[in-house]
Motif scaffolding. Structure first.
Motif, mmCIF file in Angstrom:
data_model
loop_
_atom_site.group_PDB
_atom_site.id
_atom_site.type_symbol
_atom_site.label_atom_id
_atom_site.label_comp_id
_atom_site.label_asym_id
_atom_site.label_seq_id
_atom_site.Cartn_x
_atom_site.Cartn_y
_atom_site.Cartn_z
ATOM 1 N N THR A 45 0.855 -1.057 -0.031
ATOM 2 C CA THR A 45 0.109 -0.018 -0.056
ATOM 3 C C THR A 45 0.766 1.130 0.248
ATOM 4 O O THR A 45 1.619 1.632 0.857
ATOM 5 C CB THR A 45 -0.869 -0.072 1.252
ATOM 6 O OG1 THR A 45 -1.531 -1.405 1.101
ATOM 7 C CG2 THR A 45 -1.693 1.192 1.343
ATOM 8 N N VAL A 46 0.689 1.775 -0.951
ATOM 9 C CA VAL A 46 2.054 3.051 -1.313
ATOM 10 C C VAL A 46 1.220 4.337 -0.912
ATOM 11 O O VAL A 46 2.043 5.363 -0.792
ATOM 12 C CB VAL A 46 2.525 2.946 -2.799
ATOM 13 C CG1 VAL A 46 3.286 1.900 -2.853
ATOM 14 C CG2 VAL A 46 1.518 3.112 -3.711
ATOM 15 N N ASP A 47 0.063 4.531 -0.845
ATOM 16 C CA ASP A 47 -0.639 5.793 -0.506
ATOM 17 C C ASP A 47 -1.898 5.451 0.351
ATOM 18 O O ASP A 47 -2.597 4.534 -0.066
ATOM 19 C CB ASP A 47 -1.108 6.480 -1.919
ATOM 20 C CG ASP A 47 -1.287 8.043 -1.415
ATOM 21 O OD1 ASP A 47 -0.902 8.583 -0.562
ATOM 22 O OD2 ASP A 47 -2.019 8.628 -2.249
ATOM 23 N N CYS A 48 -2.464 6.413 1.324
ATOM 24 C CA CYS A 48 -3.458 6.351 2.181
ATOM 25 C C CYS A 48 -4.063 7.467 2.599
ATOM 26 O O CYS A 48 -3.164 8.437 2.957
ATOM 27 C CB CYS A 48 -3.095 5.346 3.227
ATOM 28 S SG CYS A 48 -4.589 5.001 4.142
ATOM 29 N N GLU A 49 -5.282 7.757 2.440
ATOM 30 C CA GLU A 49 -5.950 8.672 2.740
ATOM 31 C C GLU A 49 -6.878 8.224 3.834
ATOM 32 O O GLU A 49 -7.958 7.642 3.461
ATOM 33 C CB GLU A 49 -6.362 9.792 1.836
ATOM 34 C CG GLU A 49 -7.231 10.936 2.404
ATOM 35 C CD GLU A 49 -8.060 11.742 1.009
ATOM 36 O OE1 GLU A 49 -8.877 12.362 1.331
ATOM 37 O OE2 GLU A 49 -7.558 11.730 0.099
ATOM 38 N N ILE A 50 -7.019 8.983 5.149
ATOM 39 C CA ILE A 50 -8.368 8.646 5.870
ATOM 40 C C ILE A 50 -8.777 9.866 6.407
ATOM 41 O O ILE A 50 -8.359 10.606 7.104
ATOM 42 C CB ILE A 50 -7.624 7.706 7.157
ATOM 43 C CG1 ILE A 50 -7.452 6.584 6.599
ATOM 44 C CG2 ILE A 50 -8.715 7.550 7.919
ATOM 45 C CD1 ILE A 50 -6.759 5.612 7.617
ATOM 46 N N ASP A 51 -10.178 10.046 6.180
ATOM 47 C CA ASP A 51 -11.066 11.179 6.893
ATOM 48 C C ASP A 51 -11.882 10.269 7.759
ATOM 49 O O ASP A 51 -12.959 10.097 7.371
ATOM 50 C CB ASP A 51 -11.783 11.862 5.920
ATOM 51 C CG ASP A 51 -12.485 13.176 6.606
ATOM 52 O OD1 ASP A 51 -12.482 13.301 7.484
ATOM 53 O OD2 ASP A 51 -13.227 13.799 5.489
ATOM 54 N N LEU A 52 -11.629 10.362 8.999
ATOM 55 C CA LEU A 52 -12.280 9.242 10.027
ATOM 56 C C LEU A 52 -13.464 9.837 10.526
ATOM 57 O O LEU A 52 -13.631 10.367 11.499
ATOM 58 C CB LEU A 52 -11.360 8.896 10.986
ATOM 59 C CG LEU A 52 -11.702 7.690 11.865
ATOM 60 C CD1 LEU A 52 -12.031 6.406 10.928
ATOM 61 C CD2 LEU A 52 -10.647 7.572 13.004
ATOM 62 N N ARG A 53 -14.357 9.970 9.739
ATOM 63 C CA ARG A 53 -15.990 10.428 10.052
ATOM 64 C C ARG A 53 -17.011 9.673 9.341
ATOM 65 O O ARG A 53 -16.470 9.273 7.973
ATOM 66 C CB ARG A 53 -16.019 11.806 9.959
ATOM 67 C CG ARG A 53 -15.955 12.406 8.625
ATOM 68 C CD ARG A 53 -16.033 13.900 8.453
ATOM 69 N NE ARG A 53 -15.725 14.284 7.206
ATOM 70 C CZ ARG A 53 -16.469 14.414 6.026
ATOM 71 N NH1 ARG A 53 -17.534 14.003 6.294
ATOM 72 N NH2 ARG A 53 -16.171 14.818 4.955
ATOM 73 N N PRO A 54 -18.211 9.531 9.693
ATOM 74 C CA PRO A 54 -19.084 9.164 8.767
ATOM 75 C C PRO A 54 -19.127 10.113 7.388
ATOM 76 O O PRO A 54 -19.229 11.413 7.779
ATOM 77 C CB PRO A 54 -20.453 9.116 9.413
ATOM 78 C CG PRO A 54 -19.891 8.890 10.857
ATOM 79 C CD PRO A 54 -18.751 9.473 11.055
ATOM 80 N N GLY A 55 -19.324 9.577 6.227
ATOM 81 C CA GLY A 55 -19.147 10.385 5.060
ATOM 82 C C GLY A 55 -17.643 10.642 4.732
ATOM 83 O O GLY A 55 -17.356 11.311 3.588
ATOM 84 N N GLY A 56 -16.888 10.335 5.439
ATOM 85 C CA GLY A 56 -15.460 10.580 5.055
ATOM 86 C C GLY A 56 -14.818 9.702 4.193
ATOM 87 O O GLY A 56 -15.172 8.712 4.230
#
Length: 168
Positions: A45-56
């Motif tokens: 896994t070379v890239d990851c984006e997490i917006d940790l909220r419902p709808g994120g």
């Protein structure tokens, strides 16, 4: 926190592991941690984006051993810290429906729509880790099963536990 399963449509991986729910949660919700274990090696896994909220947004890019990149995106549906994380690749951030992905030769996941949950239940020795993959139809479930759901998600869980222990 239970999920109503349909055996004709859904896959489950359940295993007790000797790390805490909080450690697993951290590994699932912190991009730099997730990148170390999220897909079976020798893939990365070379890239990851997490917006940790419902709808994120939940976005990753996996890379094959040959260097080919496979971006994946989804939307968090449910976020209960240290207990349950649910997301789907049928929606983009802010619950926007996705366009049907184009088929990518050699990467069957591109066309596999699902909703997934990780449920973490504390035990005397660590955590009961339960992963659910919910599908819209039996053909999708069978395709996911044939791709190696049990083996692949099991390997990834082993990698997650090893990374947690290494970081202690």
């Amino acid at each position: 926190m239970s999920i109503t399963l349909n055996p004709a449509l859904d896959l489950v991986l359940e295993r007790e592991v000797d790390v805490s729910p909080a450690e697993i949660w951290q590994a699932w919700t912190t991009p730099e941690h997730l990148k170390t274990w999220f897909c079976p090696r020798p893939w990365k896994t070379v890239d990851c984006e997490i917006d940790l909220r419902p709808g994120g947004a939940f976005r990753t890019t996996m890379q094959s051993p040959e260097g080919q990149s496979f971006p994946n995106s989804g939307c968090y549906l449910e976020v209960i810290p240290n207990q349950k994380l649910t997301w789907t690749n049928a929606l983009e951030a802010d619950f926007r429906p996705v366009k049907m992905p184009e088929q990518t030769p050699g990467h069957e996941c591109a066309e596999l729509m699902m909703t997934a949950s990780i449920v973490l239940t504390p035990t005397a020795h660590g955590t009961l880790y339960t992963a659910y993959a919910l599908h819209a139809d039996a053909a999708s479930k069978q395709r996911h099963e044939a791709m190696g759901f049990q083996e692949g998600w099991g390997i990834v869980l082993d990698q997650l536990v090893a990374e947690i222990k290494k970081a202690r």
